[in-house]
Design an enzyme around this catalytic site. Structure first.
Site, PDB file in Angstrom:
ATOM      1  N   HIS A  42     107.495  59.380  55.045  1.00 50.81           N
ATOM      2  CA  HIS A  42     108.088  60.650  55.469  1.00 50.81           C
ATOM      3  C   HIS A  42     107.534  61.814  54.654  1.00 50.81           C
ATOM      4  CE1 HIS A  42     110.607  61.181  51.894  1.00 50.81           C
ATOM      5  NE2 HIS A  42     110.841  59.883  51.952  1.00 50.81           N
TER       6      HIS A  42
ATOM      7  N   GLU B  23     114.775  53.438  52.644  1.00 45.85           N
ATOM      8  CA  GLU B  23     114.281  53.505  51.273  1.00 45.85           C
ATOM      9  C   GLU B  23     115.027  52.494  50.403  1.00 45.85           C
ATOM     10  OE1 GLU B  23     112.285  53.684  48.983  1.00 45.85           O
ATOM     11  OE2 GLU B  23     111.898  55.829  48.691  1.00 45.85           O
TER      12      GLU B  23
END
EC number: 5.4.2.11
Length: 248
Positions: free
Chosen positions: A10, A88
């Site tokens: 990202h 994550e």
């Protein structure tokens, strides 16, 4: 036959800019991150590497990166699969903490062990913390599987079954697969693909917003170990910036 896999971390987030441990906290992209995502989509077009299916985590910084990149590539119509296993790494009680302050408080050895060791998680996050996901509806079905902290080994354990059951299946079907996720979930996947040792993985950094392309052979081994960044020069500079996080 070779299979094509695109990995995209990202773009820069609001908490990347503030130098905070983010983990599962659902922060958005900042302006830099949106620009990185757009450039990532342009790189896909320039190299004529266009995905047929998208995989993302459940976190908006990955989702929005993918949306922006795919819009630039005119691929907003492709199927999308989202799963928490691409999230994550959960940073436990470090979530929301300033990296530089954590370094100063605990010293470099402990800081680096929590941040970079393969199998040492930070202290767990209390369910009553403002940065906890214990009451987040998107994880309501996880039950005891909901992490309160993770090391990279834990991330690999949750990702590998999803890689085998879903992502690899789309690759086998001849689809070009885009996985838009996070620094540590992608590091875990790269560790598996490239056979990186538990010790060496500490030195691997993945830059934001630059597509990393793997061509995989019939045994799903990389034709070129480490894959190919579509902007190698920018990737090299960004990797150094990631490595220096927390040291300012």
């Amino acid at each position: 036959m070779t299979y094509k896999l695109i990995l995209l971390r990202h773009g820069h987030s609001e908490w990347n800019a503030k130098n905070l441990f983010t983990g599962w906290v659902d922060v958005d992209l900042n302006d830099q991150g949106r620009a990185e995502a757009a450039r990532g989509g342009e790189l896909l077009v320039e190299n004529n590497i266009l995905p047929d299916v998208l995989y993302t985590s459940l976190l908006k910084r990955a989702i929005n990166t993918a949306n922006i990149a795919l819009d630039k590539a005119d691929r907003g119509w492709i199927p999308v699969k989202r799963d928490w296993r691409l999230n994550e790494r959960h940073y436990g009680a470090l979530q929301g903490k300033d990296k530089a302050q954590t370094l100063a408080e605990y010293g470099e050895e402990q800081f680096m062990e929590w941040r970079r060791s393969y199998d040492t998680p930070p202290p767990p996050l209390d369910d009553n913390s403002e940065f906890s996901q214990a009451h987040d509806p998107r994880y309501a079905d996880l039950g005891d599987a909901l992490p309160r902290t993770e090391c990279l080994k834990d991330v690999l354990v949750r990702i590998l079954p999803y890689w085998e059951s879903d992502i690899k299946a789309d690759l086998k079907a001849g689809k070009t697969v885009l996985v838009t996720a996070h620094g540590n979930s992608l590091r875990a996947l790269v560790k598996h693909l490239d056979g990186i040792s538990d010790e060496a993985i500490a030195g691997l950094n993945i830059p934001t917003g630059i597509p990393l392309v793997y061509d995989l052979d019939d045994d799903f081994q990389p034709v070129k170990p480490g894959g190919t960044y579509l902007d190698p020069e920018a990737a090299e500079q960004a990797i150094l910036a990631v490595a220096n996080q927390g040291k300012k």
